[in-house]
Design a protein around this motif. Structure first.
Motif, PDB file in Angstrom:
ATOM      1  N   ASP A  88     -42.798 -25.232 -48.071  1.00 41.89           N
ATOM      2  CA  ASP A  88     -42.208 -25.073 -46.744  1.00 41.89           C
ATOM      3  C   ASP A  88     -43.016 -24.110 -45.882  1.00 41.89           C
ATOM      4  N   ASP A 136     -37.686 -22.999 -42.551  1.00 39.74           N
ATOM      5  CA  ASP A 136     -38.784 -23.103 -43.524  1.00 39.74           C
ATOM      6  C   ASP A 136     -39.113 -21.747 -44.160  1.00 39.74           C
ATOM      7  N   ARG A 187     -41.433 -24.800 -54.318  1.00 41.26           N
ATOM      8  CA  ARG A 187     -40.847 -26.106 -54.659  1.00 41.26           C
ATOM      9  C   ARG A 187     -41.169 -26.503 -56.100  1.00 41.26           C
ATOM     10  N   ASP A 220     -35.938 -26.717 -47.733  1.00 33.98           N
ATOM     11  CA  ASP A 220     -34.872 -26.949 -46.751  1.00 33.98           C
ATOM     12  C   ASP A 220     -34.742 -28.451 -46.492  1.00 33.98           C
ATOM     13  N   SER A 228     -34.769 -31.095 -44.210  1.00 35.05           N
ATOM     14  CA  SER A 228     -35.104 -31.575 -42.872  1.00 35.05           C
ATOM     15  C   SER A 228     -35.156 -33.104 -42.839  1.00 35.05           C
TER      16      SER A 228
END
Ligand code: ADP
Ligand code: MG
Length: 342
Positions: free
Chosen positions: A38, A83, A157, A234, A236
Motif C-alpha cells: 500500500d 494506504d 501484505r 486497505d 479499495s
C-alpha cells in the motif's frame, strides 16, 4: 517488421504493475520495500517513512455532475491516508498535484481545497506542496502522502501466517451501492430534469461513496490494544481482490465465512431494491476504504469485543486455495473482479 503491440487490457492493471516491478532494481539500502504494497517503506532509523500516491481522474474515478468538489478534495486525501493506515502507519504530510482546465474557476479550486483542508485537520496531516498544471481531459488530482511507523510495527501484505485470523473493519458494499444510487439519480435527472431525487434514507451509502473515511481510528485503537496486524491492506478495489492480494503475497490460502461478512442494514435493503446479490456486492463492490488484516490467534481476546472489527475467516496453506463457505454450507473458490479501468 512491425513492432509488437500488447494491449494494456491483456495484462490488466495488476499485471502491468507486476511487469513494471519485475524490471525495477532497487539500489539504495535505505529502500526497505518498493513497489507492491500500500505504501513504499524507507529506512529512517528506529522508524520508517511510508510513501504512497493515488490519482483521481474525472470521468474515471468521479463524476462532477453529482460529486461536490469539497467532498472530492476530502476523498482524495482520505484514500491516501487509508494506504498509510494499511501499513499500520500514521500520516504526517501530503502533497497535492492538480490538472485543471479553464472549465474550473478559482472558486471551484477553493471549494476543492476546503475539502482537502478539512481532511488535513481530521487526519492531522500537513499540506506541504504539490504541482499545478493544465489538463485537457478534465480534472486530475494526484495526492502523495508521507507517513511514519516504528520499524518493528509495519504491516506488509506478504507477512500473514497460516492460522492467522482474517479481520475486516466496518461494513462493506456501502460505497458501491452509494454509487449505484447516484448513477440512478443522474440517469433519472437526464431523462427528466424536473424530477425530485429519490435519495431519502440513503444518506449513509451516499456518504460512503462521496466522503469515505480512512480508518485511522482503528489503527490507533489497535495500538492501544497492543495488536500489530501480521499483514494488512486497505479495501479499495473490493474485498475479494484484496483477500487475493494478501493470500498471493503471503503465499497462503484462506477460508472466508459468508455469514460473517459485515454489511449495514440500509445497504442490505438497498442491494435488494436493486435486485443485486448481497454477497457479490460485498465481495466485489469497491471503495469502502475499510482495512483487511490478519492477527495471530493469540490476539483474539484483545479484539473479540471491538464493535468495528469482524473476524471473517482464517488463513490456510496455499494448496487449499481461497474459499468462501456460504450460509448453506457450500464452498466455492473466490474470484476477484475488482475495478477494470482499461
Ligand atoms: P493501492 O490500491 O493500495 O493504491 P495499487 O494497486 O495502486 O495500490 O498499487 C500497488 C503497488 O504498485 C504500489 O506499491 C504502487 O506504488 C505500485 N505502482 C502502481 N502504479 C505504478 C507505476 N505506474 N509505477 C510504479 N509503481 C506503481
Ligand atoms: Mg491500498
Amino acid at each position: 517488421m512491425a513492432e509488437k503491440r500488447t494491449e494494456i487490457s491483456e495484462l490488466g492493471e495488476f499485471g502491468l504493475i507486476d511487469k513494471i516491478k519485475s524490471e525495477v532494481k532497487l539500489q539504495n539500502p535505505g529502500t526497505l520495500f518498493g513497489i507492491g504494497d500500500d505504501a513504499a517503506v524507507i529506512d529512517n532509523g528506529d522508524e520508517v517513512m511510508l510513501i504512497t500516491t493515488d490519482m483521481l481522474n474525472e470521468g474515471v474515478h468521479f463524476d462532477l455532475s453529482y460529486t461536490p468538489l469539497m467532498h472530492l478534495g476530502y476523498k482524495a486525501v482520505a484514500v491516501n491516508v487509508s494506504d498509510i493506515a494499511a501499513m499500520n502507519g500514521t500520516p504526517g504530510q501530503i502533497t497535492v498535484s492538480l490538472g485543471l482546465s479553464n472549465r474550473f474557476s478559482v472558486e471551484a479550486v477553493e471549494e476543492l481545497y476546503r475539502g482537502i483542508r478539512q481532511a488535513c485537520t481530521n487526519y492531522k496531516v500537513d499540506l506541504v506542496g504539490g504541482d499545478t498544471t493544465t489538463s485537457r481531459s478534465g480534472l486530475v488530482i494526484s495526492i502523495t502522502a508521507i507517513g511514519s511507523c516504528k520499524k518493528t510495527e509495519v504491516s506488509y501484505r506478504h507477512t500473514a501466517r497460516e492460522n492467522d485470523l482474517l479481520c475486516v473493519t466496518g461494513a462493506l458494499a456501502g460505497a458501491y451501492i452509494g454509487l449505484q444510487l447516484l448513477e440512478r439519480e443522474k440517469q433519472a435527472y437526464l431523462a427528466n430534469p424536473d424530477m425530485q431525487p429519490e435519495l431519502e434514507g440513503k444518506d449513509y451509502m451516499i456518504q460512503r461513496q462521496l466522503k469515505p473515511e480512512a480508518r485511522m481510528d482503528v489503527i490507533h485503537e489497535l495500538r492501544e490494544l497492543r495488536v500489530i496486524p501480521t499483514a494488512m491492506i486497505d479495501i479499495s478495489d473490493g474485498l475479494a481482490s484484496e483477500i487475493m492480494h494478501l493470500c498471493k503475497n503471503s503465499n497462503l490460502g484462506a477460508v472466508i465465512t459468508e455469514d460473517k461478512l459485515p454489511i449495514d442494514q440500509q445497504t442490505y435493503e438497498t442491494v435488494r431494491e436493486f435486485d443485486l446479490d448481497p454477497l457479490t456486492c460485498i465481495l466485489n463492490g469497491g471503495e469502502d476504504y475499510e482495512l483487511l488484516f490478519t492477527i495471530k490467534q493469540d490476539d483474539f481476546d484483545k479484539i473479540r469485543n471491538h464493535p468495528d472489527i469482524t473476524i471473517i475467516g482464517v488463513m490456510k496453506d496455499a494448496s487449499s486455495g481461497i474459499n468462501v463457505v456460504t450460509k448453506a454450507g457450500n464452498h466455492f473458490p473466490l474470484k476477484a473482479q475488482g475495478w477494470v479501468h482499461f
